[in-house]
Design a protein around this motif. Structure first.
Motif, PDB file in Angstrom:
ATOM      1  N   SER A 103       0.814  -1.141  -0.083  1.00  0.00           N
ATOM      2  CA  SER A 103      -0.013  -0.083   0.008  1.00  0.00           C
ATOM      3  C   SER A 103       0.665   1.319  -0.139  1.00  0.00           C
ATOM      4  CB  SER A 103      -0.906   0.070   1.107  1.00  0.00           C
ATOM      5  OG  SER A 103      -1.725   1.011   1.243  1.00  0.00           O
ATOM      6  N   GLU A 104       0.577   2.230  -1.153  1.00  0.00           N
ATOM      7  CA  GLU A 104       1.299   3.397  -1.150  1.00  0.00           C
ATOM      8  C   GLU A 104       2.813   3.116  -1.098  1.00  0.00           C
ATOM      9  OE1 GLU A 104      -0.311   6.340  -1.447  1.00  0.00           O
ATOM     10  OE2 GLU A 104      -2.071   5.187  -1.007  1.00  0.00           O
ATOM     11  N   PRO A 105       3.190   2.276  -2.049  1.00  0.00           N
ATOM     12  CA  PRO A 105       4.721   1.993  -2.202  1.00  0.00           C
ATOM     13  C   PRO A 105       5.419   3.135  -2.821  1.00  0.00           C
ATOM     14  CG  PRO A 105       3.588   0.930  -3.726  1.00  0.00           C
ATOM     15  CD  PRO A 105       2.528   1.550  -3.150  1.00  0.00           C
ATOM     16  N   THR A 106       6.655   3.262  -2.409  1.00  0.00           N
ATOM     17  CA  THR A 106       7.660   4.264  -3.205  1.00  0.00           C
ATOM     18  C   THR A 106       8.038   3.635  -4.419  1.00  0.00           C
ATOM     19  OG1 THR A 106       9.560   3.388  -2.374  1.00  0.00           O
ATOM     20  CG2 THR A 106       8.469   5.277  -1.109  1.00  0.00           C
ATOM     21  N   ALA A 107       8.562   4.185  -5.529  1.00  0.00           N
ATOM     22  CA  ALA A 107       8.934   3.439  -6.835  1.00  0.00           C
ATOM     23  C   ALA A 107      10.088   2.447  -6.429  1.00  0.00           C
ATOM     24  CB  ALA A 107       9.229   4.699  -7.701  1.00  0.00           C
ATOM     25  N   ALA A 108      10.813   2.978  -5.459  1.00  0.00           N
ATOM     26  CA  ALA A 108      11.817   2.076  -5.134  1.00  0.00           C
ATOM     27  C   ALA A 108      11.431   0.806  -4.410  1.00  0.00           C
ATOM     28  CB  ALA A 108      13.054   2.845  -4.090  1.00  0.00           C
ATOM     29  N   GLN A 109      10.458   0.835  -3.712  1.00  0.00           N
ATOM     30  CA  GLN A 109       9.931  -0.100  -3.125  1.00  0.00           C
ATOM     31  C   GLN A 109       9.295  -1.134  -4.100  1.00  0.00           C
ATOM     32  OE1 GLN A 109       7.447   1.671  -0.246  1.00  0.00           O
ATOM     33  NE2 GLN A 109       8.806   1.452   1.497  1.00  0.00           N
ATOM     34  N   ALA A 110       8.652  -0.588  -5.021  1.00  0.00           N
ATOM     35  CA  ALA A 110       8.068  -1.359  -6.157  1.00  0.00           C
ATOM     36  C   ALA A 110       9.107  -2.159  -6.830  1.00  0.00           C
ATOM     37  CB  ALA A 110       7.221  -0.501  -7.084  1.00  0.00           C
ATOM     38  N   ARG A 111      10.179  -1.364  -7.279  1.00  0.00           N
ATOM     39  CA  ARG A 111      11.082  -2.021  -8.066  1.00  0.00           C
ATOM     40  C   ARG A 111      11.797  -3.150  -7.062  1.00  0.00           C
ATOM     41  NH1 ARG A 111      12.429   3.387  -9.301  1.00  0.00           N
ATOM     42  NH2 ARG A 111      14.157   3.740  -7.629  1.00  0.00           N
ATOM     43  N   VAL A 119      10.986  -1.547 -14.728  1.00  0.00           N
ATOM     44  CA  VAL A 119      10.751  -0.284 -15.283  1.00  0.00           C
ATOM     45  C   VAL A 119       9.323   0.006 -15.205  1.00  0.00           C
ATOM     46  CG1 VAL A 119      11.079   1.169 -17.217  1.00  0.00           C
ATOM     47  CG2 VAL A 119      13.065  -0.320 -16.655  1.00  0.00           C
ATOM     48  N   ALA A 120       8.472  -0.961 -16.130  1.00  0.00           N
ATOM     49  CA  ALA A 120       7.247  -0.524 -16.080  1.00  0.00           C
ATOM     50  C   ALA A 120       6.387  -0.381 -14.844  1.00  0.00           C
ATOM     51  CB  ALA A 120       6.429  -1.633 -16.836  1.00  0.00           C
ATOM     52  N   VAL A 121       6.583  -1.148 -13.805  1.00  0.00           N
ATOM     53  CA  VAL A 121       6.134  -0.985 -12.298  1.00  0.00           C
ATOM     54  C   VAL A 121       6.492   0.380 -11.831  1.00  0.00           C
ATOM     55  CG1 VAL A 121       5.811  -1.970 -10.227  1.00  0.00           C
ATOM     56  CG2 VAL A 121       5.576  -3.540 -12.065  1.00  0.00           C
ATOM     57  N   SER A 122       7.546   0.393 -11.847  1.00  0.00           N
ATOM     58  CA  SER A 122       8.243   1.818 -11.154  1.00  0.00           C
ATOM     59  C   SER A 122       7.467   3.190 -11.871  1.00  0.00           C
ATOM     60  CB  SER A 122       9.659   1.988 -11.469  1.00  0.00           C
ATOM     61  OG  SER A 122      10.197   2.883 -10.975  1.00  0.00           O
ATOM     62  N   GLU A 123       7.592   3.160 -13.335  1.00  0.00           N
ATOM     63  CA  GLU A 123       6.743   4.227 -14.051  1.00  0.00           C
ATOM     64  C   GLU A 123       5.459   4.432 -13.547  1.00  0.00           C
ATOM     65  OE1 GLU A 123       7.965   6.421 -15.796  1.00  0.00           O
ATOM     66  OE2 GLU A 123      10.208   5.810 -16.120  1.00  0.00           O
ATOM     67  N   THR A 124       4.521   3.124 -13.663  1.00  0.00           N
ATOM     68  CA  THR A 124       3.172   3.118 -13.128  1.00  0.00           C
ATOM     69  C   THR A 124       3.119   3.530 -11.667  1.00  0.00           C
ATOM     70  OG1 THR A 124       2.816   1.169 -15.076  1.00  0.00           O
ATOM     71  CG2 THR A 124       1.039   1.617 -13.283  1.00  0.00           C
ATOM     72  N   VAL A 125       3.716   3.070 -10.815  1.00  0.00           N
ATOM     73  CA  VAL A 125       3.372   3.490  -9.458  1.00  0.00           C
ATOM     74  C   VAL A 125       3.928   4.861  -9.513  1.00  0.00           C
ATOM     75  CG1 VAL A 125       4.703   3.248  -7.195  1.00  0.00           C
ATOM     76  CG2 VAL A 125       4.044   1.089  -8.496  1.00  0.00           C
ATOM     77  N   THR A 126       4.938   5.538 -10.041  1.00  0.00           N
ATOM     78  CA  THR A 126       5.103   6.722  -9.914  1.00  0.00           C
ATOM     79  C   THR A 126       4.037   7.766 -10.399  1.00  0.00           C
ATOM     80  OG1 THR A 126       7.589   6.443 -10.173  1.00  0.00           O
ATOM     81  CG2 THR A 126       6.688   8.598 -10.776  1.00  0.00           C
ATOM     82  N   CYS A 177      -2.095   0.818  -4.549  1.00  0.00           N
ATOM     83  CA  CYS A 177      -1.868  -0.560  -4.279  1.00  0.00           C
ATOM     84  C   CYS A 177      -1.065  -1.052  -5.388  1.00  0.00           C
ATOM     85  CB  CYS A 177      -3.050  -1.251  -3.793  1.00  0.00           C
ATOM     86  SG  CYS A 177      -2.713  -2.673  -3.297  1.00  0.00           S
ATOM     87  N   LEU A 178      -0.099  -1.969  -5.055  1.00  0.00           N
ATOM     88  CA  LEU A 178       0.697  -2.682  -5.844  1.00  0.00           C
ATOM     89  C   LEU A 178       0.670  -4.080  -5.710  1.00  0.00           C
ATOM     90  CD1 LEU A 178       2.962  -3.393  -8.225  1.00  0.00           C
ATOM     91  CD2 LEU A 178       4.677  -2.944  -6.399  1.00  0.00           C
ATOM     92  N   ARG A 179       0.185  -5.177  -6.343  1.00  0.00           N
ATOM     93  CA  ARG A 179      -0.154  -6.461  -6.162  1.00  0.00           C
ATOM     94  C   ARG A 179       0.778  -7.337  -7.398  1.00  0.00           C
ATOM     95  NH1 ARG A 179      -5.099  -4.384  -5.299  1.00  0.00           N
ATOM     96  NH2 ARG A 179      -5.791  -4.566  -3.129  1.00  0.00           N
ATOM     97  N   LEU A 180       1.360  -8.440  -6.983  1.00  0.00           N
ATOM     98  CA  LEU A 180       2.352  -9.245  -7.609  1.00  0.00           C
ATOM     99  C   LEU A 180       1.810 -10.630  -7.737  1.00  0.00           C
ATOM    100  CD1 LEU A 180       5.736  -7.617  -7.214  1.00  0.00           C
ATOM    101  CD2 LEU A 180       4.524  -7.498  -9.417  1.00  0.00           C
TER     102      LEU A 180
END
Length: 320
Positions: free
Chosen positions: A200-208, A229-236, A247-250
């Protein structure tokens, strides 16, 4: 000089050529190609191997038609648009006043990834409009699902028929309307299981870091890095331009990684976001364009709870 259905037309002229036999395909395509050659126009075929061989065999030897490897051109929608725009710009720079192309999507595009190819077919009515292009998109009605053919009618302003007619499509829908609709997208079976990561509310670094950890040698390194790269851009984008909660889910499968990035907003205002880069780079247009080039499938959904992008690395052609 423009001839036939494109006479007097400026910009892009986009037709569907739906056929039910090899004879019908040749009846549409061969006169179209030979007409381009006779007019001195760059004339290009981008069909799958079987249909390319069929058309090549029906044309006079050395007639001047260029054959492209269709499977390479249609790897991803954004890549196809970029490749065609570069080719068209080169022909125009060389003095072409009209260009003719016959193309077809690979059979795999007509399955669970059709949603982003439907968006492609709609978006190119705008993406190529600056070029003097007359193109035909071939669809075999014997193997193309009925739902896909309905989208073909909505994304092509005209239809070319085996008896030589060029008819307006009564179902054609302008891209600015069509692209704002939710495309039906089959859920990936992996999504019926709990995600391996939920942030929840991840930073781009956490998503990467999460994607790197989930990748864990399951896919080629390049595929994992592209998804990073794609997830980082999308989260940003979601953090900057969306609404909370983000929210990011994998999910992890034997042949693919699936990520969803959701937020509480309405998604990008630009209907062409992802397929074309935003001219001024605002509202995340460039980031979404990068994401579409980095993944093997991208789908989008708007709902009462917000906006969700699903990003797939690896094999997106699961059995629904």
């Amino acid at each position: 000089m423009r001839t036939g259905a494109a006479a007097g037309h400026r910009g892009y002229f986009h037709e569907a050529a739906c056929y039910a036999s090899e004879e019908e395909l040749l009846a549409v395509v061969v006169p179209f190609l030979l007409g381009g050659v006779a007019a001195g126009e760059p004339t290009v075929v981008s069909l799958g191997a079987r249909n390319a061989a069929l058309v090549r065999g029906a044309l006079p030897a050395g007639c001047g038609v260029t054959f492209l490897p269709g499977g390479d051109v249609y790897a991803r929608p954004t890549a196809a648009i970029r490749s065609y725009r570069e080719m068209l710009a080169g022909h125009v720079a060389d003095g072409a006043r009209q260009i003719r192309i016959v193309g077809e999507l690979p059979p795999s595009a007509l399955g669970v990834t059709w949603d982003w190819w439907a968006r492609y077919e709609s978006a190119i009515n705008h993406a190529y409009d600056e070029f003097p292009l007359w193109s035909m998109c071939a669809y075999d009605t014997r193997s193309t699902p009925a739902s896909v053919l309905r989208d073909v009618a909505r994304t092509h302003p005209r239809h070319a028929t085996p008896d030589g007619r060029h008819l307006p499509s009564p179902d054609y829908t302008e891209p600015t309307t069509y692209l704002r609709e939710n495309r039906p997208t089959p859920p990936d079976p992996l999504q019926s299981t709990p995600p391996v990561v939920e942030l929840s509310e991840p930073t781009a670094a956490q998503a990467r870091a999460a994607v790197h950890a989930a990748g864990g040698g399951r896919l080629p390194v390049d595929d994992v890095e592209d998804l990073v790269v794609a997830v980082s851009e999308t989260v940003t984008n979601a953090l900057r331009h969306g609404q909370p909660p983000v929210c990011l889910r994998l999910w992890v499968g034997p042949d693919r990684l699936v990520a969803t990035v959701s937020d509480g907003g309405d998604g990008p205002k630009d209907p062409f976001a992802g397929l074309l880069p935003a001219g001024d780079g605002t509202e995340g247009g460039l980031g979404l364009w990068i994401a579409h080039q980095s993944c093997n499938h991208v789908s989008a959904h708007r709902g009462p709870g917000g906006y969700t992008l699903r990003l797939t690395a690896g094999n997106p052609h699961f059995v629904a």
